[in-house]
Motif scaffolding. Sequence first.
Motif, PDB file in Angstrom:
ATOM      1  N   ASP A 165       0.836  -1.201   0.000  1.00 24.40           N
ATOM      2  CA  ASP A 165       0.000   0.000   0.000  1.00 24.40           C
ATOM      3  C   ASP A 165       0.872   1.253   0.000  1.00 24.40           C
ATOM      4  O   ASP A 165       0.574   2.221  -0.698  1.00 24.40           O
ATOM      5  CB  ASP A 165      -0.901   0.042   1.229  1.00 24.40           C
ATOM      6  CG  ASP A 165      -1.939  -1.069   1.252  1.00 24.40           C
ATOM      7  OD1 ASP A 165      -2.318  -1.560   0.180  1.00 24.40           O
ATOM      8  OD2 ASP A 165      -2.352  -1.443   2.364  1.00 24.40           O
ATOM      9  N   HIS A 166       1.940   1.247   0.789  1.00 27.03           N
ATOM     10  CA  HIS A 166       2.834   2.405   0.870  1.00 27.03           C
ATOM     11  C   HIS A 166       3.500   2.664  -0.470  1.00 27.03           C
ATOM     12  O   HIS A 166       3.609   3.818  -0.913  1.00 27.03           O
ATOM     13  CB  HIS A 166       3.880   2.201   1.962  1.00 27.03           C
ATOM     14  CG  HIS A 166       3.297   2.200   3.337  1.00 27.03           C
ATOM     15  ND1 HIS A 166       3.899   1.573   4.394  1.00 27.03           N
ATOM     16  CD2 HIS A 166       2.158   2.731   3.834  1.00 27.03           C
ATOM     17  CE1 HIS A 166       3.167   1.728   5.478  1.00 27.03           C
ATOM     18  NE2 HIS A 166       2.104   2.430   5.156  1.00 27.03           N
ATOM     19  N   LYS A 167       3.961   1.607  -1.131  1.00 23.48           N
ATOM     20  CA  LYS A 167       4.582   1.759  -2.440  1.00 23.48           C
ATOM     21  C   LYS A 167       3.574   2.314  -3.446  1.00 23.48           C
ATOM     22  O   LYS A 167       3.900   3.197  -4.237  1.00 23.48           O
ATOM     23  CB  LYS A 167       5.154   0.430  -2.925  1.00 23.48           C
ATOM     24  CG  LYS A 167       6.424   0.021  -2.188  1.00 23.48           C
ATOM     25  CD  LYS A 167       6.848  -1.402  -2.423  1.00 23.48           C
ATOM     26  CE  LYS A 167       7.132  -1.769  -3.826  1.00 23.48           C
ATOM     27  NZ  LYS A 167       7.704  -3.133  -3.959  1.00 23.48           N
TER      28      LYS A 167
ATOM     29  N   ASP B 119       9.719  -0.702   3.476  1.00 22.24           N
ATOM     30  CA  ASP B 119       9.927  -1.461   4.701  1.00 22.24           C
ATOM     31  C   ASP B 119       9.134  -0.758   5.797  1.00 22.24           C
ATOM     32  O   ASP B 119       9.449   0.384   6.155  1.00 22.24           O
ATOM     33  CB  ASP B 119      11.417  -1.515   5.055  1.00 22.24           C
ATOM     34  CG  ASP B 119      11.689  -2.366   6.288  1.00 22.24           C
ATOM     35  OD1 ASP B 119      10.868  -3.249   6.612  1.00 22.24           O
ATOM     36  OD2 ASP B 119      12.723  -2.145   6.936  1.00 22.24           O
ATOM     37  N   GLY B 120       8.108  -1.421   6.283  1.00 19.72           N
ATOM     38  CA  GLY B 120       7.281  -0.804   7.309  1.00 19.72           C
ATOM     39  C   GLY B 120       6.692   0.496   6.805  1.00 19.72           C
ATOM     40  O   GLY B 120       6.108   0.554   5.734  1.00 19.72           O
ATOM     41  N   GLY B 121       6.878   1.558   7.542  1.00 21.33           N
ATOM     42  CA  GLY B 121       6.335   2.869   7.197  1.00 21.33           C
ATOM     43  C   GLY B 121       7.248   3.725   6.352  1.00 21.33           C
ATOM     44  O   GLY B 121       7.061   4.940   6.297  1.00 21.33           O
ATOM     45  N   HIS B 122       8.239   3.121   5.704  1.00 21.68           N
ATOM     46  CA  HIS B 122       9.175   3.889   4.874  1.00 21.68           C
ATOM     47  C   HIS B 122       9.223   3.340   3.454  1.00 21.68           C
ATOM     48  O   HIS B 122       9.158   2.128   3.253  1.00 21.68           O
ATOM     49  CB  HIS B 122      10.585   3.869   5.477  1.00 21.68           C
ATOM     50  CG  HIS B 122      10.665   4.601   6.770  1.00 21.68           C
ATOM     51  ND1 HIS B 122      10.421   3.993   7.982  1.00 21.68           N
ATOM     52  CD2 HIS B 122      10.938   5.897   7.046  1.00 21.68           C
ATOM     53  CE1 HIS B 122      10.549   4.891   8.947  1.00 21.68           C
ATOM     54  NE2 HIS B 122      10.860   6.056   8.396  1.00 21.68           N
TER      55      HIS B 122
ATOM     56  N   GLY C   1      -1.631   6.381   6.262  1.00 18.42           N
ATOM     57  CA  GLY C   1      -2.000   6.398   4.855  1.00 18.42           C
ATOM     58  C   GLY C   1      -1.619   7.658   4.095  1.00 18.42           C
ATOM     59  O   GLY C   1      -2.073   7.849   2.965  1.00 18.42           O
ATOM     60  N   LEU C   2      -0.811   8.523   4.708  1.00 15.90           N
ATOM     61  CA  LEU C   2      -0.382   9.761   4.053  1.00 15.90           C
ATOM     62  C   LEU C   2       1.140   9.891   4.109  1.00 15.90           C
ATOM     63  O   LEU C   2       1.783   9.383   5.025  1.00 15.90           O
ATOM     64  CB  LEU C   2      -1.005  10.978   4.738  1.00 15.90           C
ATOM     65  CG  LEU C   2      -2.532  11.079   4.679  1.00 15.90           C
ATOM     66  CD1 LEU C   2      -3.023  12.219   5.560  1.00 15.90           C
ATOM     67  CD2 LEU C   2      -3.012  11.262   3.246  1.00 15.90           C
ATOM     68  N   ILE C   3       1.687  10.607   3.147  1.00 18.59           N
ATOM     69  CA  ILE C   3       3.128  10.899   3.164  1.00 18.59           C
ATOM     70  C   ILE C   3       3.353  11.994   4.191  1.00 18.59           C
ATOM     71  O   ILE C   3       2.762  13.075   4.109  1.00 18.59           O
ATOM     72  CB  ILE C   3       3.607  11.334   1.768  1.00 18.59           C
ATOM     73  CG1 ILE C   3       3.345  10.211   0.758  1.00 18.59           C
ATOM     74  CG2 ILE C   3       5.086  11.725   1.812  1.00 18.59           C
ATOM     75  CD1 ILE C   3       3.527  10.622  -0.690  1.00 18.59           C
TER      76      ILE C   3
END
Length: 147
Positions: A23-25, A91-94, A120-122
């Motif tokens: 999701d982060h990617k 990786d995780g939140g990064h 869910g936001l940068i």
Amino acid sequence: MKSHVIDSRYGGGKTRSMTTTTDHKELVQRALADLLGPGGVDAVAPLLSEDFLHHRPDATTSTKKEWLASVEAALVPLAGMRVEVLHLLADGGHVVVHSRRTHPSGVEITVVDLLRIEDGLITEVWEIIEPAAEAAAHLEWWQPAGR
């Protein structure tokens, strides 16, 4: 963009929300596409947290409003820039984005962005930019002058 997992540690199989590295990617890919697309800063602004910070190697930091204004001012001179994403790692939140960016004039830079994602936001970005033409000179930065 959230997935749900069942985890017995949370009270007998209750469902809890969890944002995945995938999701982060996807969030970062969307932000980059939105920024470079016809929507520009207006399209990417909702993907940034209100307390968003952007860090540069010269130790300057800008807020969401400051960063969006500087990017908007740069969009016209950078029109037609080609962005090639070489690596996209999470990786995780990064999330780390390693890209090669080429201006229509032919000038090329290599960029590494490290983004922190929260809720869910940068939330934060650290950016390193190196002109490709100067890369060889930076390989031995630790050598004393004249050697």
